[in-house]
Design a protein around this motif. Structure first.
Motif, PDB file in Angstrom:
ATOM      1  N   LEU A   1       4.133   2.881 -23.910  1.00  0.00           N
ATOM      2  CA  LEU A   1       2.987   1.975 -23.956  1.00  0.00           C
ATOM      3  C   LEU A   1       3.310   0.615 -23.338  1.00  0.00           C
ATOM      4  O   LEU A   1       2.464  -0.001 -22.682  1.00  0.00           O
ATOM      5  CB  LEU A   1       2.537   1.799 -25.405  1.00  0.00           C
ATOM      6  CG  LEU A   1       1.333   0.886 -25.666  1.00  0.00           C
ATOM      7  CD1 LEU A   1       0.093   1.390 -24.943  1.00  0.00           C
ATOM      8  CD2 LEU A   1       1.085   0.776 -27.172  1.00  0.00           C
ATOM      9  N   ILE A   2       4.547   0.153 -23.516  1.00  0.00           N
ATOM     10  CA  ILE A   2       4.903  -1.185 -23.025  1.00  0.00           C
ATOM     11  C   ILE A   2       4.812  -1.279 -21.507  1.00  0.00           C
ATOM     12  O   ILE A   2       4.565  -2.360 -20.957  1.00  0.00           O
ATOM     13  CB  ILE A   2       6.317  -1.593 -23.514  1.00  0.00           C
ATOM     14  CG1 ILE A   2       6.487  -3.115 -23.376  1.00  0.00           C
ATOM     15  CG2 ILE A   2       7.407  -0.842 -22.753  1.00  0.00           C
ATOM     16  CD1 ILE A   2       7.725  -3.649 -24.039  1.00  0.00           C
ATOM     17  N   ALA A   3       4.959  -0.155 -20.809  1.00  0.00           N
ATOM     18  CA  ALA A   3       4.811  -0.170 -19.349  1.00  0.00           C
ATOM     19  C   ALA A   3       3.387  -0.560 -18.969  1.00  0.00           C
ATOM     20  O   ALA A   3       3.165  -1.333 -18.036  1.00  0.00           O
ATOM     21  CB  ALA A   3       5.166   1.203 -18.779  1.00  0.00           C
ATOM     22  N   TYR A   4       2.404  -0.035 -19.697  1.00  0.00           N
ATOM     23  CA  TYR A   4       1.008  -0.391 -19.438  1.00  0.00           C
ATOM     24  C   TYR A   4       0.724  -1.835 -19.862  1.00  0.00           C
ATOM     25  O   TYR A   4      -0.042  -2.547 -19.212  1.00  0.00           O
ATOM     26  CB  TYR A   4       0.076   0.560 -20.189  1.00  0.00           C
ATOM     27  CG  TYR A   4       0.186   1.994 -19.746  1.00  0.00           C
ATOM     28  CD1 TYR A   4      -0.318   2.413 -18.524  1.00  0.00           C
ATOM     29  CD2 TYR A   4       0.818   2.945 -20.559  1.00  0.00           C
ATOM     30  CE1 TYR A   4      -0.221   3.730 -18.116  1.00  0.00           C
ATOM     31  CE2 TYR A   4       0.923   4.263 -20.157  1.00  0.00           C
ATOM     32  CZ  TYR A   4       0.410   4.652 -18.935  1.00  0.00           C
ATOM     33  OH  TYR A   4       0.520   5.954 -18.529  1.00  0.00           O
ATOM     34  N   GLU A   5       1.368  -2.275 -20.952  1.00  0.00           N
ATOM     35  CA  GLU A   5       1.151  -3.645 -21.429  1.00  0.00           C
ATOM     36  C   GLU A   5       1.695  -4.667 -20.437  1.00  0.00           C
ATOM     37  O   GLU A   5       1.051  -5.687 -20.166  1.00  0.00           O
ATOM     38  CB  GLU A   5       1.805  -3.808 -22.806  1.00  0.00           C
ATOM     39  CG  GLU A   5       1.091  -3.013 -23.890  1.00  0.00           C
ATOM     40  CD  GLU A   5       1.758  -3.135 -25.252  1.00  0.00           C
ATOM     41  OE1 GLU A   5       1.029  -3.189 -26.257  1.00  0.00           O
ATOM     42  OE2 GLU A   5       3.002  -3.170 -25.316  1.00  0.00           O
ATOM     43  N   PHE A   6       2.870  -4.401 -19.885  1.00  0.00           N
ATOM     44  CA  PHE A   6       3.420  -5.317 -18.884  1.00  0.00           C
ATOM     45  C   PHE A   6       2.560  -5.337 -17.628  1.00  0.00           C
ATOM     46  O   PHE A   6       2.394  -6.382 -16.992  1.00  0.00           O
ATOM     47  CB  PHE A   6       4.852  -4.911 -18.526  1.00  0.00           C
ATOM     48  CG  PHE A   6       5.899  -5.474 -19.439  1.00  0.00           C
ATOM     49  CD1 PHE A   6       5.987  -6.839 -19.668  1.00  0.00           C
ATOM     50  CD2 PHE A   6       6.806  -4.638 -20.076  1.00  0.00           C
ATOM     51  CE1 PHE A   6       6.952  -7.370 -20.523  1.00  0.00           C
ATOM     52  CE2 PHE A   6       7.774  -5.159 -20.926  1.00  0.00           C
ATOM     53  CZ  PHE A   6       7.847  -6.523 -21.152  1.00  0.00           C
ATOM     54  N   ALA A   7       2.011  -4.169 -17.255  1.00  0.00           N
ATOM     55  CA  ALA A   7       1.205  -4.096 -16.038  1.00  0.00           C
ATOM     56  C   ALA A   7      -0.097  -4.882 -16.177  1.00  0.00           C
ATOM     57  O   ALA A   7      -0.521  -5.574 -15.244  1.00  0.00           O
ATOM     58  CB  ALA A   7       0.912  -2.640 -15.702  1.00  0.00           C
ATOM     59  N   GLU A   8      -0.748  -4.801 -17.337  1.00  0.00           N
ATOM     60  CA  GLU A   8      -2.056  -5.425 -17.512  1.00  0.00           C
ATOM     61  C   GLU A   8      -1.989  -6.788 -18.170  1.00  0.00           C
ATOM     62  O   GLU A   8      -2.932  -7.576 -18.060  1.00  0.00           O
ATOM     63  CB  GLU A   8      -2.967  -4.498 -18.329  1.00  0.00           C
ATOM     64  CG  GLU A   8      -3.257  -3.170 -17.630  1.00  0.00           C
ATOM     65  CD  GLU A   8      -4.389  -2.424 -18.294  1.00  0.00           C
ATOM     66  OE1 GLU A   8      -5.357  -3.085 -18.731  1.00  0.00           O
ATOM     67  OE2 GLU A   8      -4.311  -1.187 -18.387  1.00  0.00           O
ATOM     68  N   SER A   9      -0.885  -7.065 -18.868  1.00  0.00           N
ATOM     69  CA  SER A   9      -0.745  -8.363 -19.525  1.00  0.00           C
ATOM     70  C   SER A   9       0.694  -8.845 -19.370  1.00  0.00           C
ATOM     71  O   SER A   9       1.479  -8.835 -20.322  1.00  0.00           O
ATOM     72  CB  SER A   9      -1.117  -8.241 -21.010  1.00  0.00           C
ATOM     73  OG  SER A   9      -0.975  -9.483 -21.663  1.00  0.00           O
ATOM     74  N   PRO A  10       1.080  -9.265 -18.150  1.00  0.00           N
ATOM     75  CA  PRO A  10       2.491  -9.573 -17.875  1.00  0.00           C
ATOM     76  C   PRO A  10       3.066 -10.734 -18.688  1.00  0.00           C
ATOM     77  O   PRO A  10       4.271 -10.795 -18.889  1.00  0.00           O
ATOM     78  CB  PRO A  10       2.476  -9.916 -16.378  1.00  0.00           C
ATOM     79  CG  PRO A  10       1.062 -10.253 -16.058  1.00  0.00           C
ATOM     80  CD  PRO A  10       0.226  -9.437 -16.978  1.00  0.00           C
TER      81      PRO A  10
ATOM     82  N   LYS B   1      -3.227   7.113 -22.540  1.00  0.00           N
ATOM     83  CA  LYS B   1      -2.433   7.447 -21.359  1.00  0.00           C
ATOM     84  C   LYS B   1      -0.974   7.724 -21.744  1.00  0.00           C
ATOM     85  O   LYS B   1      -0.351   8.669 -21.249  1.00  0.00           O
ATOM     86  CB  LYS B   1      -2.486   6.307 -20.340  1.00  0.00           C
ATOM     87  CG  LYS B   1      -3.815   6.132 -19.644  1.00  0.00           C
ATOM     88  CD  LYS B   1      -3.739   4.981 -18.650  1.00  0.00           C
ATOM     89  CE  LYS B   1      -5.046   4.752 -17.930  1.00  0.00           C
ATOM     90  NZ  LYS B   1      -4.962   3.611 -16.979  1.00  0.00           N
ATOM     91  N   ALA B   2      -0.436   6.877 -22.643  1.00  0.00           N
ATOM     92  CA  ALA B   2       0.949   7.045 -23.074  1.00  0.00           C
ATOM     93  C   ALA B   2       1.122   8.372 -23.811  1.00  0.00           C
ATOM     94  O   ALA B   2       2.112   9.088 -23.610  1.00  0.00           O
ATOM     95  CB  ALA B   2       1.366   5.873 -23.970  1.00  0.00           C
ATOM     96  N   GLU B   3       0.165   8.715 -24.660  1.00  0.00           N
ATOM     97  CA  GLU B   3       0.243   9.974 -25.399  1.00  0.00           C
ATOM     98  C   GLU B   3       0.164  11.171 -24.447  1.00  0.00           C
ATOM     99  O   GLU B   3       0.842  12.188 -24.654  1.00  0.00           O
ATOM    100  CB  GLU B   3      -0.877  10.028 -26.436  1.00  0.00           C
ATOM    101  CG  GLU B   3      -0.661   9.057 -27.603  1.00  0.00           C
ATOM    102  CD  GLU B   3      -1.897   8.904 -28.474  1.00  0.00           C
ATOM    103  OE1 GLU B   3      -2.920   9.560 -28.173  1.00  0.00           O
ATOM    104  OE2 GLU B   3      -1.840   8.126 -29.453  1.00  0.00           O
ATOM    105  N   ALA B   4      -0.650  11.060 -23.409  1.00  0.00           N
ATOM    106  CA  ALA B   4      -0.751  12.138 -22.424  1.00  0.00           C
ATOM    107  C   ALA B   4       0.571  12.325 -21.684  1.00  0.00           C
ATOM    108  O   ALA B   4       0.986  13.459 -21.392  1.00  0.00           O
ATOM    109  CB  ALA B   4      -1.871  11.837 -21.435  1.00  0.00           C
ATOM    110  N   LEU B   5       1.247  11.217 -21.384  1.00  0.00           N
ATOM    111  CA  LEU B   5       2.545  11.318 -20.711  1.00  0.00           C
ATOM    112  C   LEU B   5       3.582  11.959 -21.618  1.00  0.00           C
ATOM    113  O   LEU B   5       4.393  12.773 -21.173  1.00  0.00           O
ATOM    114  CB  LEU B   5       3.018   9.918 -20.291  1.00  0.00           C
ATOM    115  CG  LEU B   5       2.750   9.503 -18.846  1.00  0.00           C
ATOM    116  CD1 LEU B   5       3.286   8.107 -18.587  1.00  0.00           C
ATOM    117  CD2 LEU B   5       3.390  10.483 -17.869  1.00  0.00           C
ATOM    118  N   LEU B   6       3.572  11.586 -22.897  1.00  0.00           N
ATOM    119  CA  LEU B   6       4.509  12.192 -23.838  1.00  0.00           C
ATOM    120  C   LEU B   6       4.256  13.690 -23.956  1.00  0.00           C
ATOM    121  O   LEU B   6       5.198  14.478 -24.093  1.00  0.00           O
ATOM    122  CB  LEU B   6       4.395  11.517 -25.210  1.00  0.00           C
ATOM    123  CG  LEU B   6       4.854  10.058 -25.282  1.00  0.00           C
ATOM    124  CD1 LEU B   6       4.713   9.526 -26.709  1.00  0.00           C
ATOM    125  CD2 LEU B   6       6.299   9.910 -24.811  1.00  0.00           C
TER     126      LEU B   6
END
Length: 268
Positions: free
Chosen positions: A95-104, A120-125
């Protein structure tokens, strides 16, 4: 998908030449295996594609544009050493990958954005087989599970290029086979260009659609750092390619010292 072009690239550290005159084009969607003896510049080549290091000479382009001066989200990387955050659980690590991308600045998402990122994170897992371990911390995972998590992290930013630096080298044979079965479908489904450094020839031939072998074609015993490595084999491993899996082309013949001296002398 993305095209990578490497034109006359050199990498030098002071008087030491690591790579010299490397040129090649990597087609979009290729899975390139990179092999060669230790110290021949394989990982250096990977770091240049990532943007961690800049060539001393030459140019590397991605989709026709020069690489920026630092790594970007268009290139994901997975190292042999598991690069996960030990203080975050499995779901939070992705999840932190998406958080850094959208809220750096805050690295936090709220409301609908957080819900969408969590899905999205759950789908990747699910894709990497870690759904049942979402609330565990990395210390509770096996080595193979931690590497699955590192791959999920790298894929979270939907990179055009995935770089693998001996990602399965520390795993036992059974777990390594499981990782091979994982990475190939992910590569096909996502249409990424993959470049993988490995010391395992079976792995290189089994996963790659193309194989690059780096080594030094020229050696000066009196000055071993004088010459760098080049690509001495470039094999097409795809089924419909012109070079069969076991069809090795002739390597570059090493130049003798007298040939080198003659070649470097100005013409009369």
């Amino acid at each position: 998908m993305s095209e990578i072009r490497v034109h006359n690239v050199w990498m030098e550290y002071g008087d030491q030449i690591v790579l010299e005159g490397v040129s090649l084009d990597i087609a979009p969607g290729a899975f390139v295996s990179v092999v060669g003896p230790s110290g021949c510049g394989k990982s250096t080549f990977l770091r240049m594609i990532l943007g961690q290091e800049r060539p001393t000479r030459g140019i590397i382009t991605l989709d026709g544009a020069g690489l920026p001066g630092e790594p970007g989200s268009d290139r994901g990387v997975v190292f042999q050493r598991y690069s996960v955050f030990p203080h975050l659980n499995v779901l939070q690590n992705v999840l932190i990958a998406y958080e850094f991308a959208e809220s750096p600045f805050l690295a936090k998402l709220f409301g609908a954005k957080r819900k969408a990122a969590s899905e999205k994170a759950e789908a990747l897992l699910q894709a990497v087989g870690l759904s049942e371990h979402a609330w565990k911390y990395p210390s509770a995972l096996s080595g193979g599970q931690q590497q699955r998590l590192a791959i999920a992290q790298a894929l979270a930013k939907e990179p055009k290029v995935l770089l693998l630096d001996e990602p399965f080298g520390a795993l036992d044979p059974g777990t390594r086979a499981q990782m091979h079965a994982l990475i190939k479908p992910l590569w096909r489904e996502r249409g990424m260009t993959v470049i993988m450094v490995t010391h395992d020839l079976k792995e290189a031939f089994g996963l790659g659609t193309r194989l690059l072998a780096f080594d030094k074609p020229r050696i000066d015993p009196q000055a071993p750092e004088r010459y760098g490595a080049r690509i001495i084999y470039d094999l097409d491993l795809s089924r419909d390619g012109p070079v069969p899996i076991l069809g090795f082309s002739r390597p570059i013949e090493p130049n003798t010292m007298s040939q080198e001296t003659k070649r470097s002398m100005p013409h009369a």
